[in-house]
Design a protein around this motif. Structure first.
Motif, short mmCIF file in Angstrom:
data_model
loop_
_atom_site.label_atom_id
_atom_site.label_comp_id
_atom_site.label_asym_id
_atom_site.label_seq_id
_atom_site.Cartn_x
_atom_site.Cartn_y
_atom_site.Cartn_z
N TYR A 228 23.46 -18.05 -58.83
CA TYR A 228 23.43 -19.47 -58.60
C TYR A 228 23.15 -19.68 -56.98
N ASN A 229 24.06 -19.00 -56.26
CA ASN A 229 23.79 -18.83 -54.81
C ASN A 229 22.28 -18.78 -54.37
N ARG A 230 21.74 -17.69 -55.09
CA ARG A 230 20.63 -17.40 -54.65
C ARG A 230 19.41 -18.21 -55.13
N ARG A 231 19.42 -18.77 -55.97
CA ARG A 231 18.51 -19.96 -56.42
C ARG A 231 18.54 -21.16 -55.60
N LYS A 232 19.94 -21.17 -55.09
CA LYS A 232 19.90 -22.60 -54.33
C LYS A 232 19.47 -22.21 -52.77
N MET A 233 19.38 -21.01 -52.56
CA MET A 233 18.59 -20.73 -51.21
C MET A 233 17.11 -20.76 -51.23
N ALA A 270 25.51 -34.22 -50.51
CA ALA A 270 24.66 -33.13 -51.07
C ALA A 270 25.60 -31.90 -51.00
N ASN A 271 26.29 -31.88 -50.08
CA ASN A 271 27.26 -30.79 -49.85
C ASN A 271 28.44 -30.60 -50.44
N ILE A 272 29.15 -32.06 -50.85
CA ILE A 272 30.04 -32.12 -51.77
C ILE A 272 29.77 -31.75 -53.17
N ASP A 273 28.57 -32.37 -53.46
CA ASP A 273 27.98 -32.03 -54.92
C ASP A 273 27.94 -30.34 -54.95
N TYR A 276 31.38 -28.85 -55.79
CA TYR A 276 31.88 -29.43 -56.99
C TYR A 276 31.38 -28.44 -57.92
N LYS A 277 30.09 -28.23 -58.02
CA LYS A 277 29.43 -27.65 -59.12
C LYS A 277 30.02 -26.11 -59.06
N LYS A 278 30.01 -25.60 -57.86
CA LYS A 278 30.65 -24.28 -57.95
C LYS A 278 32.12 -24.23 -58.23
N GLY A 279 32.80 -25.07 -57.84
CA GLY A 279 34.28 -25.01 -58.33
C GLY A 279 34.54 -25.24 -59.47
N HIS A 280 33.73 -26.15 -60.16
CA HIS A 280 33.98 -26.45 -61.79
C HIS A 280 33.48 -25.06 -62.48
N SER A 281 32.51 -24.41 -62.09
CA SER A 281 31.94 -23.30 -62.75
C SER A 281 33.01 -22.11 -62.95
N ARG A 282 33.61 -22.25 -61.32
CA ARG A 282 34.46 -20.89 -61.34
C ARG A 282 35.67 -21.13 -62.01
N LEU A 283 36.21 -22.30 -62.05
CA LEU A 283 37.52 -22.73 -62.73
C LEU A 283 37.42 -22.48 -64.11
N TYR A 284 36.19 -22.76 -64.76
CA TYR A 284 35.80 -22.71 -66.26
C TYR A 284 35.90 -21.12 -66.52
N GLN A 304 41.90 -16.01 -55.96
CA GLN A 304 41.92 -15.84 -54.39
C GLN A 304 40.75 -15.49 -54.02
N SER A 305 39.90 -14.54 -54.73
CA SER A 305 38.77 -13.86 -54.34
C SER A 305 37.53 -14.75 -54.62
N VAL A 306 37.66 -15.65 -55.68
CA VAL A 306 36.55 -16.36 -55.96
C VAL A 306 36.61 -17.92 -56.03
N VAL A 307 37.99 -18.52 -56.30
CA VAL A 307 38.07 -19.96 -56.40
C VAL A 307 38.40 -20.29 -54.78
N ALA A 308 39.45 -19.68 -54.45
CA ALA A 308 40.19 -20.18 -53.03
C ALA A 308 39.17 -20.07 -51.86
N THR A 309 38.38 -19.21 -52.21
CA THR A 309 37.31 -18.84 -50.87
C THR A 309 36.06 -19.72 -51.25
N LEU A 310 36.25 -20.86 -51.97
CA LEU A 310 34.86 -21.59 -52.34
C LEU A 310 34.81 -22.64 -51.17
N LYS A 311 33.36 -22.67 -50.44
CA LYS A 311 33.24 -23.64 -49.40
C LYS A 311 31.69 -23.76 -49.33
#
Length: 311
Positions: A228-233, A270-273, A276-284, A304-311
């Protein structure tokens, strides 16, 4: 026999008695024999001297003209009866190494009385006391206390039989725990010295499967996040031209720089969206891991390694 003869016989008897008395007085000093002394007297030399009372001793023996001189017994010495002793008797010491302690302290008129220490019993009893004691027998594991030891008797032990046990300190053998009756399984069979060890029934297969599934989901989550991150780049800017002399630059609406999404409006929408999308996916994925009964420790590590590091 005439009257004259009777007088002669009487005179002869008197003379014989006088001779016997004289011989007795002369013989006695030479032979050392003396008449018996009274109950409260003692013999010293040829004299019957008065005894000293309990708690006293003789300092000077009596003479023909003076009575016995008595003095009190010193500390740790005693006399317990009328006596003609020149020295008092030493008090008995209750030795702890012999298993004894003081029952009654020594005084000038009585000796020390000893008794067994706690946990000991007397092996050499005397009137109202004891001269030696040993420790009570300790029952071994697998035995119970059949009769508790006292100050005069030893402990008696008995053996546990059947499905019972004792660690040696019980007054009766106890039955082994029945694990099945309390919904548990046997981890270790009981013996005559130990109870049965019970524990929870464990489904090893389910635990292993849950761990594998949790690891697989975590790996999938990480892979999806990476893709997901690669595609966003790979930003596809909208085609537009801005004339700056000879150089034409493409116009784009959004751009990601150092992990922050910037847009043409220069606000944070755009940054908040994106966050939000990454956080929703990881919490799922975190909820999915929990549904597989993954332990809290692994869930915490994932958060701690996937959700808390979200930014």
């Amino acid at each position: 026999m005439s009257v004259g003869d009777d007088e002669i016989m009487v005179k002869l008897v008197i003379i014989v008695l006088m001779i016997l008395l004289t011989v007795s007085e002369v013989y006695t000093p030479l032979s050392g024999v003396s008449a018996a002394c009274g109950r409260a007297e003692y013999l010293i030399g040829q004299e019957c001297c008065p005894m000293c009372g309990p708690g006293y001793r003789v300092r000077k023996h009596c003479t023909e003209f003076k009575s016995t001189t008595c003095v009190p017994c010193l500390s740790s010495t005693y006399t317990d009866a009328p006596n003609g002793l020149e020295n008092c008797r030493s008090c008995t010491v209750c030795d702890s190494s012999a298993g004894l302690r003081v029952k009654r302290a020594c005084s000038s008129t009585s000796d020390t009385l000893c008794e067994p220490l706690e946990g000991h019993y007397c092996t050499d009893p005397i009137k109202d006391g004891c001269r030696g004691a040993v420790e009570h027998t300790k029952c071994s594991p697998g035995q119970y206390i059949n009769q508790t030891g006292t100050a005069s008797t030893d402990t008696l032990c008995g053996d546990c039989v059947g499905d019972t046990y004792s660690d040696g300190s019980f007054t009766s053998c106890r039955p082994h725990t029945l694990c099945e009756m309390i919904g548990l399984v046997v981890l270790r069979e009981g013996s005559s010295s130990n109870d049965t060890d019970c524990g929870q029934r464990q489904n090893t297969g389910a635990i292993v499967a849950g761990v594998i599934a949790g690891v697989a989901v975590a790996a999938t989550c990480g892979g999806v996040a990476f893709i997901y991150n690669r595609r966003k780049m790979n930003i596809k800017p909208q085609q537009g031209m801005s004339h700056t002399g000879l150089l034409e630059l493409p116009f784009i609406n959004t751009y990601k720089y150092l992990g922050v999404h910037l847009d043409s409006k220069l606000d944070w929408s755009a940054n908040i969206d994106a966050i939000y999308k990454k956080g929703h996916s990881r919490l799922y994925f975190l909820r999915r891991l929990r549904s597989f009964n993954v332990c809290n420790k692994l869930l915490g590590m994932f958060y701690q390694s996937v959700v808390a590091t979200l930014k």
